[in-house]
Design a protein around this motif. Sequence first.
Motif, PDB file in Angstrom:
ATOM      1  N   THR A  14      -2.992   8.773   5.316  1.00 35.17           N
ATOM      2  CA  THR A  14      -4.031   8.414   6.845  1.00 35.17           C
ATOM      3  C   THR A  14      -4.336   7.021   6.713  1.00 35.17           C
ATOM      4  OG1 THR A  14      -5.772   9.198   5.397  1.00 35.17           O
ATOM      5  CG2 THR A  14      -4.336  11.211   6.439  1.00 35.17           C
ATOM      6  N   PHE A  15      -4.363   6.353   5.771  1.00 32.77           N
ATOM      7  CA  PHE A  15      -4.961   5.204   5.590  1.00 32.77           C
ATOM      8  C   PHE A  15      -4.318   3.920   6.672  1.00 32.77           C
ATOM      9  CE2 PHE A  15      -6.409   5.304   0.805  1.00 32.77           C
ATOM     10  CZ  PHE A  15      -7.325   6.452   1.280  1.00 32.77           C
ATOM     11  N   SER A  16      -5.286   3.402   7.353  1.00 33.57           N
ATOM     12  CA  SER A  16      -4.813   2.328   8.359  1.00 33.57           C
ATOM     13  C   SER A  16      -4.295   0.943   7.789  1.00 33.57           C
ATOM     14  CB  SER A  16      -5.797   2.094   9.378  1.00 33.57           C
ATOM     15  OG  SER A  16      -7.109   1.425   8.789  1.00 33.57           O
ATOM     16  N   ASN A  17      -4.718   0.852   6.375  1.00 31.77           N
ATOM     17  CA  ASN A  17      -4.041  -0.417   5.630  1.00 31.77           C
ATOM     18  C   ASN A  17      -3.108  -0.372   4.979  1.00 31.77           C
ATOM     19  OD1 ASN A  17      -5.301   1.060   3.750  1.00 31.77           O
ATOM     20  ND2 ASN A  17      -6.645  -0.741   3.005  1.00 31.77           N
ATOM     21  N   VAL A  18      -2.203   1.029   4.908  1.00 26.09           N
ATOM     22  CA  VAL A  18      -1.153   1.186   4.357  1.00 26.09           C
ATOM     23  C   VAL A  18       0.159   1.393   5.215  1.00 26.09           C
ATOM     24  CG1 VAL A  18       0.151   2.917   2.674  1.00 26.09           C
ATOM     25  CG2 VAL A  18      -2.372   2.058   2.378  1.00 26.09           C
ATOM     26  N   VAL A  19       1.198   0.559   4.669  1.00 25.17           N
ATOM     27  CA  VAL A  19       2.547   1.116   5.427  1.00 25.17           C
ATOM     28  C   VAL A  19       3.421   1.645   4.366  1.00 25.17           C
ATOM     29  CG1 VAL A  19       4.674  -0.113   6.667  1.00 25.17           C
ATOM     30  CG2 VAL A  19       2.111  -1.227   6.781  1.00 25.17           C
ATOM     31  N   GLN A  20       3.928   3.076   4.911  1.00 25.20           N
ATOM     32  CA  GLN A  20       4.799   3.654   3.995  1.00 25.20           C
ATOM     33  C   GLN A  20       6.002   3.330   4.058  1.00 25.20           C
ATOM     34  OE1 GLN A  20       3.703   5.751   1.813  1.00 25.20           O
ATOM     35  NE2 GLN A  20       1.725   6.868   2.444  1.00 25.20           N
ATOM     36  N   LEU A  21       6.896   3.788   3.321  1.00 27.55           N
ATOM     37  CA  LEU A  21       8.454   3.197   3.183  1.00 27.55           C
ATOM     38  C   LEU A  21       8.975   4.048   4.274  1.00 27.55           C
ATOM     39  CD1 LEU A  21      10.438   5.173   0.101  1.00 27.55           C
ATOM     40  CD2 LEU A  21       8.097   6.058   1.225  1.00 27.55           C
ATOM     41  N   ASP A  22       8.831   5.167   4.786  1.00 28.31           N
ATOM     42  CA  ASP A  22       9.333   5.733   5.945  1.00 28.31           C
ATOM     43  C   ASP A  22       8.939   5.511   7.343  1.00 28.31           C
ATOM     44  OD1 ASP A  22       6.820   7.009   5.909  1.00 28.31           O
ATOM     45  OD2 ASP A  22       7.706   8.963   5.863  1.00 28.31           O
ATOM     46  N   ALA A  23       8.241   4.265   7.189  1.00 29.47           N
ATOM     47  CA  ALA A  23       7.553   3.634   8.538  1.00 29.47           C
ATOM     48  C   ALA A  23       8.427   2.691   9.411  1.00 29.47           C
ATOM     49  CB  ALA A  23       6.217   3.046   8.374  1.00 29.47           C
ATOM     50  N   GLY A  24       9.864   2.466   8.693  1.00 33.24           N
ATOM     51  CA  GLY A  24      10.835   1.719   9.398  1.00 33.24           C
ATOM     52  C   GLY A  24      10.301   0.373   9.012  1.00 33.24           C
ATOM     53  N   ILE A  25      10.723  -0.555   9.919  1.00 34.80           N
ATOM     54  CA  ILE A  25      10.356  -2.087   9.725  1.00 34.80           C
ATOM     55  C   ILE A  25       9.449  -2.681  10.887  1.00 34.80           C
ATOM     56  CG2 ILE A  25      11.214  -4.166   8.935  1.00 34.80           C
ATOM     57  CD1 ILE A  25      13.981  -2.603   8.057  1.00 34.80           C
ATOM     58  N   PRO A  26       8.392  -2.230  11.011  1.00 37.35           N
ATOM     59  CA  PRO A  26       7.698  -2.595  12.264  1.00 37.35           C
ATOM     60  C   PRO A  26       6.867  -3.913  12.075  1.00 37.35           C
ATOM     61  CG  PRO A  26       6.215  -1.024  10.833  1.00 37.35           C
ATOM     62  CD  PRO A  26       7.534  -1.327  10.224  1.00 37.35           C
TER      63      PRO A  26
END
Length: 216
Positions: A14-26
């Motif tokens: 839920t953290f706005s400052n974390v990009v997870q590995l399943d988020a694609g490559i935004p």
Amino acid sequence: MGKDKLKRFAEVDTFSNVVQLDAGIPYKGNWAAEFFKNNQPVVLELACGKGEYTVNLAQLFSQKNFIGVDYKGNRIWRGAKTALEEGITNVGFLRIQIENLTDFFAPGEVDEIWITFPDPQPQISREKKRLTAPRFLEKYKQLLKPGGFINLKTDNDGLHAYTAEKIEELGLKLHVKTEDLYHSPYADEVLNIKTYYEKKYLKDNKNINYLKFSFD
């Protein structure tokens, strides 16, 4: 998996400052503009663990953006939570395998790389997993801007020696080398940042090694 780890995994999602590995490559090629909403330089800490070094660097240098990279979300949770609680907006975290770095950053997008107390992978059979092995160095070369530095801080004498050998073998430019950082002239406010594990090493009178090098 323990309840605390499960809780942290759920919370870090839920953290706005974390990009997870399943988020694609935004954000590939646009981390500064789109993730941080500025045009400041981007600095990576690889295998950042709890993110202590990443957060401390961000506090020291408000004019730069810092991204801690690690695969273990329950570790990233600590640094990300601290940054959110303290309102540190120039720090973020990326949860991926480090061998996939070039999928998430464009060539020349990164200004500097920190590798602080990584797993030294001492067995000869695991040389390719060392974060200063040639296959990783080739990835860093793609990502770094011309003149960008790589910093290795480690308590492991073997990893320090191995990296120094690779720097020489590959014809890289060595800027700083010391086997005893805190008894050298190089221990400035940046290198004096100490992680939880480093403090333990120092209590055991372990020497701290440091290398700073570049590709040009």
